[in-house]
Design a protein around this motif. Structure first.
Motif, PDB file in Angstrom:
ATOM      1  N   ALA A 184      30.328  63.650  67.702  1.00  0.00           N
ATOM      2  CA  ALA A 184      29.488  64.738  67.193  1.00  0.00           C
ATOM      3  C   ALA A 184      30.082  65.330  65.915  1.00  0.00           C
ATOM      4  N   LEU A 185      31.413  65.470  65.896  1.00  0.00           N
ATOM      5  CA  LEU A 185      32.082  65.995  64.702  1.00  0.00           C
ATOM      6  C   LEU A 185      31.953  65.023  63.530  1.00  0.00           C
ATOM      7  N   GLU A 186      31.970  63.730  63.819  1.00  0.00           N
ATOM      8  CA  GLU A 186      31.834  62.734  62.761  1.00  0.00           C
ATOM      9  C   GLU A 186      30.454  62.826  62.113  1.00  0.00           C
ATOM     10  N   LYS A 187      29.421  63.070  62.929  1.00  0.00           N
ATOM     11  CA  LYS A 187      28.075  63.248  62.379  1.00  0.00           C
ATOM     12  C   LYS A 187      28.015  64.470  61.462  1.00  0.00           C
ATOM     13  N   LEU A 188      28.656  65.559  61.902  1.00  0.00           N
ATOM     14  CA  LEU A 188      28.679  66.763  61.080  1.00  0.00           C
ATOM     15  C   LEU A 188      29.494  66.545  59.808  1.00  0.00           C
ATOM     16  N   ARG A 231      31.091  80.608  65.449  1.00  0.00           N
ATOM     17  CA  ARG A 231      29.679  80.901  65.250  1.00  0.00           C
ATOM     18  C   ARG A 231      28.850  79.621  65.090  1.00  0.00           C
ATOM     19  N   THR A 232      29.387  78.632  64.392  1.00  0.00           N
ATOM     20  CA  THR A 232      28.618  77.425  64.119  1.00  0.00           C
ATOM     21  C   THR A 232      28.893  76.349  65.165  1.00  0.00           C
ATOM     22  N   LYS A 233      28.020  75.351  65.177  1.00  0.00           N
ATOM     23  CA  LYS A 233      28.172  74.226  66.098  1.00  0.00           C
ATOM     24  C   LYS A 233      29.483  73.498  65.841  1.00  0.00           C
ATOM     25  N   GLU A 234      29.838  73.351  64.559  1.00  0.00           N
ATOM     26  CA  GLU A 234      31.059  72.629  64.210  1.00  0.00           C
ATOM     27  C   GLU A 234      32.300  73.351  64.728  1.00  0.00           C
ATOM     28  N   ARG A 282      28.276  67.083  56.037  1.00  0.00           N
ATOM     29  CA  ARG A 282      29.036  67.901  55.072  1.00  0.00           C
ATOM     30  C   ARG A 282      29.313  67.094  53.802  1.00  0.00           C
ATOM     31  N   SER A 283      29.591  65.802  53.989  1.00  0.00           N
ATOM     32  CA  SER A 283      29.853  64.933  52.841  1.00  0.00           C
ATOM     33  C   SER A 283      28.623  64.827  51.950  1.00  0.00           C
ATOM     34  N   LEU A 284      27.437  64.767  52.562  1.00  0.00           N
ATOM     35  CA  LEU A 284      26.195  64.710  51.794  1.00  0.00           C
ATOM     36  C   LEU A 284      25.994  65.987  50.981  1.00  0.00           C
ATOM     37  N   LEU A 285      26.243  67.147  51.619  1.00  0.00           N
ATOM     38  CA  LEU A 285      26.123  68.425  50.904  1.00  0.00           C
ATOM     39  C   LEU A 285      27.120  68.503  49.760  1.00  0.00           C
ATOM     40  N   ARG A 286      28.326  67.958  50.003  1.00  0.00           N
ATOM     41  CA  ARG A 286      29.366  67.958  48.964  1.00  0.00           C
ATOM     42  C   ARG A 286      28.916  67.104  47.778  1.00  0.00           C
ATOM     43  N   PHE A 329      40.885  71.091  63.845  1.00  0.00           N
ATOM     44  CA  PHE A 329      40.130  71.694  62.753  1.00  0.00           C
ATOM     45  C   PHE A 329      40.245  70.879  61.460  1.00  0.00           C
ATOM     46  N   SER A 330      40.608  69.603  61.590  1.00  0.00           N
ATOM     47  CA  SER A 330      40.756  68.754  60.410  1.00  0.00           C
ATOM     48  C   SER A 330      39.431  68.583  59.678  1.00  0.00           C
ATOM     49  N   ALA A 331      38.305  68.582  60.426  1.00  0.00           N
ATOM     50  CA  ALA A 331      36.992  68.446  59.787  1.00  0.00           C
ATOM     51  C   ALA A 331      36.722  69.615  58.858  1.00  0.00           C
ATOM     52  N   THR A 332      37.135  70.816  59.275  1.00  0.00           N
ATOM     53  CA  THR A 332      36.960  72.007  58.445  1.00  0.00           C
ATOM     54  C   THR A 332      37.905  71.971  57.243  1.00  0.00           C
ATOM     55  N   LEU A 333      39.170  71.656  57.520  1.00  0.00           N
ATOM     56  CA  LEU A 333      40.171  71.668  56.454  1.00  0.00           C
ATOM     57  C   LEU A 333      39.973  70.517  55.466  1.00  0.00           C
ATOM     58  N   GLU A 334      39.208  69.501  55.890  1.00  0.00           N
ATOM     59  CA  GLU A 334      38.947  68.356  55.009  1.00  0.00           C
ATOM     60  C   GLU A 334      38.289  68.797  53.708  1.00  0.00           C
ATOM     61  N   GLU A 335      37.512  69.872  53.777  1.00  0.00           N
ATOM     62  CA  GLU A 335      36.800  70.365  52.592  1.00  0.00           C
ATOM     63  C   GLU A 335      37.763  70.693  51.458  1.00  0.00           C
ATOM     64  N   VAL A 336      38.978  71.119  51.811  1.00  0.00           N
ATOM     65  CA  VAL A 336      39.967  71.519  50.811  1.00  0.00           C
ATOM     66  C   VAL A 336      40.351  70.335  49.925  1.00  0.00           C
ATOM     67  N   VAL A 337      40.389  69.140  50.521  1.00  0.00           N
ATOM     68  CA  VAL A 337      40.802  67.938  49.785  1.00  0.00           C
ATOM     69  C   VAL A 337      39.893  67.700  48.583  1.00  0.00           C
ATOM     70  N   TYR A 338      38.632  68.109  48.692  1.00  0.00           N
ATOM     71  CA  TYR A 338      37.651  67.836  47.638  1.00  0.00           C
ATOM     72  C   TYR A 338      37.481  69.009  46.682  1.00  0.00           C
ATOM     73  N   SER A 339      38.389  69.964  46.748  1.00  0.00           N
ATOM     74  CA  SER A 339      38.328  71.116  45.841  1.00  0.00           C
ATOM     75  C   SER A 339      38.793  70.716  44.442  1.00  0.00           C
ATOM     76  N   ASP A 340      38.397  71.528  43.480  1.00  0.00           N
ATOM     77  CA  ASP A 340      38.930  71.376  42.125  1.00  0.00           C
ATOM     78  C   ASP A 340      40.157  72.258  41.927  1.00  0.00           C
TER      79      ASP A 340
END
Length: 414
Positions: free
Chosen positions: A166-170, A104-107, A174-178, A257-268
């Motif tokens: 393009a993925l690096e920009k996204l 659904r999303t650009k990413e 994502r890092s800014l939102l985090r 899909f490493s860009a998506t899964l990267e979010e998990v690394v920053y979880s609590d």
């Protein structure tokens, strides 16, 4: 739909069997709109690396049936397509097609385009090989000094580089939102599991978010989505819904899909959801843990992970055999209060948040500040002197700001 009954790799549990493999393959096809499985068959093969994968007799039987799907690497697809004169799909291309339909999303769309690059390279190699046989050798293009294959490989390389940029920009966005979420000190809880285990249903049950619409199909979730919820102490948290996993997903697909899964690394905290009714739930757990370990997660995230056994309403008097596993039914709400309490306990430990009581002047700004920057649990008003005792859960940085802003406020540690 032929399913090669080839020997399983040593890492697989003994319970893995062709019947369950073909059931999962059927579920994959059923996920696709306007696709229908007309028939299915399990065929033994001792050597899956042979040109046609199957033995001569079985291959002739399959040729007569003209089945379209099997689960082997795509290097065999061209030979089968030539023999049967139909489009042939393997597990990789079916999963990729499901991803395409659900993106659904650009990413997500960019990550799928990146996952297609190895497939396009493989198809190019087969195409050039066929052209060489027809023409008797490679041909240069219009005096450019490049062969057809060199030109196409260069185009694919340029396309891959463009997608990665393009993925690096996204990723930076994502890092800014985090960072903004961190500034607000919202604890992040990643909900993970094998595809179709009930992750989205659980998040809907934990947050009460009516807009979430869980679907009973594989890979219904491709994008990371964040959902606000509250723990028993009224602490606000963010639940992150992630892409589901699948046994033997090719490395290229996971890598894309490493860009998506990267979010998990920053979880609590990670909540691992298992469909405990599935006959291969143990293998599914091993698949998820294997992917998580390959993400190079901090050891404390793996050690503190909460394991949830979902769909226990379908098993009479179910009791987990794994230590500390929590039985729940996300659909019917069974066990959710116990799960929330366990999540809260782990979050307090992971984030270093403090539970304390402060004495505030009701005429001053302290109480409104605490409501904004911390989690207020209780307010006990003392009318005689116009003050209140406020029990709060507060993060380290917010606590430091509070002491600087209100140095005369009395603080009581438990």
């Amino acid at each position: 739909m032929p399913q090669p009954a080839s020997p399983c790799p040593p890492r697989f549990p003994v319970s893995t069997c062709p019947e369950l493999q073909i059931a999962e393959a059927v579920a994959l096809v059923d996920t696709l709109p306007n696709w229908t499985v007309l028939d299915k068959i399990i065929i033994p093969t001792k050597n899956p690396d042979k040109k046609f994968v199957f033995g001569k007799g079985n291959f002739q039987a399959l040729t007569a049936l003209l089945h379209e799907i099997f689960q082997q690497p795509n290097s065999h697809l061209k030979e089968l397509e030539d023999a049967w004169s139909v489009k042939v799909f393997d597990r990789y291309t079916v999963v990729l097609h499901i991803f395409r339909c659900n993106a659904r999303t650009k990413e997500a769309k960019l990550q799928i385009a990146l996952a297609e690059i190895p497939l396009l390279r493989s198809n190019l190699k087969n195409e050039v090989s066929q052209l060489d046989q027809q023409r008797g050798g490679s041909r240069y293009i219009m005096g450019s000094g490049e062969t057809f294959m060199e030109t196409q490989n260069r185009v694919l390389k340029e396309k891959e580089l463009k997608i990665r940029n393009a993925l690096e920009k996204l990723r930076r966005k994502r890092s800014l939102l985090r960072t903004q979420r961190r500034r607000r000190e919202f604890p992040i809880i990643s909900v993970m599991g094998y595809t179709n285990c009930g992750k989205t249903t659980l998040i809907k049950a934990l947050t009460g978010e009516a807009g979430l619409q869980p679907r009973d199909q594989l890979f219904a979730t491709l994008d990371i989505t964040a959902h606000a919820g509250y723990l028993p102490s009224h602490m606000a948290v963010i639940y992150v819904d992630t892409i589901g996993f699948l046994t033997d997903l090719p490395h290229n697909l996971v890598e894309s899909f490493s860009a998506t899964l990267e979010e998990v690394v920053y979880s609590d905290l990670i909540v691992h959801v298992r469909d405990i009714t599935h006959p291969e739930t143990v293998l599914q757990k091993a698949t998820v843990l294997s992917v998580l370990k390959n993400l190079n997660l901090p050891s404390h995230l793996l050690d503190s992970m909460v394991e949830v056994h979902n769909k226990v309403d379908l098993i009479e008097r179910y009791k987990p055999t794994e230590e500390n596993a929590l039985p729940i039914s996300a659909l019917h709400g069974h066990g959710l209060e116990e799960l929330k309490e366990e999540i809260e306990k782990k979050i307090l430990t992971a984030t270093g948040k403090k539970i304390l009581t402060v004495n505030v002047n009701l005429e001053g700004p302290q109480l409104s500040w605490l409501y904004k920057e911390a989690t207020v649990q209780e307010v006990e008003v003392i009318p005689e002197d116009g003050t209140a005792r406020v029990k709060v859960i507060i993060g380290n940085s917010a606590f430091g700001r509070y002491k600087n802003l209100f140095p005369n406020s009395k603080i009581f540690m438990p």
